[in-house]
Design a protein around this motif. Structure first.
Motif, PDB file in Angstrom:
ATOM      1  N   ASP A   1       3.363   1.072  -1.330  1.00 27.54           N
ATOM      2  CA  ASP A   1       3.784   1.983  -2.587  1.00 27.54           C
ATOM      3  C   ASP A   1       2.896   2.359  -3.796  1.00 27.54           C
ATOM      4  O   ASP A   1       3.295   3.567  -4.742  1.00 27.54           O
ATOM      5  CB  ASP A   1       4.326   0.513  -3.184  1.00 27.54           C
ATOM      6  N   ARG A   2       1.842   1.734  -3.739  1.00 28.48           N
ATOM      7  CA  ARG A   2       0.780   2.612  -3.926  1.00 28.48           C
ATOM      8  C   ARG A   2       0.752   4.211  -4.222  1.00 28.48           C
ATOM      9  O   ARG A   2       0.385   4.326  -4.828  1.00 28.48           O
ATOM     10  CB  ARG A   2      -0.730   1.437  -3.897  1.00 28.48           C
TER      11      ARG A   2
ATOM     12  N   ALA B   1       0.978  -1.172   0.357  1.00 33.90           N
ATOM     13  CA  ALA B   1       0.174  -0.054   0.236  1.00 33.90           C
ATOM     14  C   ALA B   1       0.458   1.316  -0.070  1.00 33.90           C
ATOM     15  O   ALA B   1       0.966   2.341  -0.536  1.00 33.90           O
ATOM     16  CB  ALA B   1      -0.619   0.055   1.003  1.00 33.90           C
TER      17      ALA B   1
ATOM     18  N   ALA C   1      -5.658   2.344  -1.291  1.00 36.34           N
ATOM     19  CA  ALA C   1      -4.436   1.897  -1.328  1.00 36.34           C
ATOM     20  C   ALA C   1      -5.176   0.641  -0.608  1.00 36.34           C
ATOM     21  O   ALA C   1      -3.634  -0.394  -0.884  1.00 36.34           O
ATOM     22  CB  ALA C   1      -3.054   2.743  -0.817  1.00 36.34           C
TER      23      ALA C   1
END
Length: 102
Positions: A22-23, A20, A76
């Motif tokens: 990363d997103r 998450a 996310a």
């Protein structure tokens, strides 16, 4: 504070938290703070962990100045914005931090 055992027992959730992050494009300081917050306040009930993880990401980003909206964090993580909204203030208090004054 949390124990090393907490880290091992929640590896799946920490992997989800990292994904998450990363997103969301979060900086490492915000992610690290989110991990600390999540592990320090991780709920016993499995069904509550995803909402707790979302709140930890939101608060971690907020504290580290890498702020994201509740909606973005919710998307996310895969929870409702309401889940973030209902959990982040309690998480701050439980962690012994002060709420923002805005």
């Amino acid at each position: 504070m949390y124990r090393a055992r907490d880290y091992v027992e929640n590896e799946r959730w920490l992997a989800d938290l990292d994904a998450a992050g990363d997103r969301l494009g979060l900086e490492s300081a915000a992610r690290s703070r989110a991990v600390d917050l999540f592990l320090s306040t991780v709920p016993d009930e499995e069904r509550s962990k995803q909402a707790s993880m979302a709140a930890a990401l939101y608060v971690g980003a907020l504290i580290e100045g890498d702020r994201r909206s509740q909606g973005a964090v919710a998307d996310a993580v895969g929870v409702s914005r309401l889940s973030v909204q209902q959990n982040w203030k309690d998480l701050i208090e439980e962690a012994g931090l002060r709420k923002p004054s805005w």
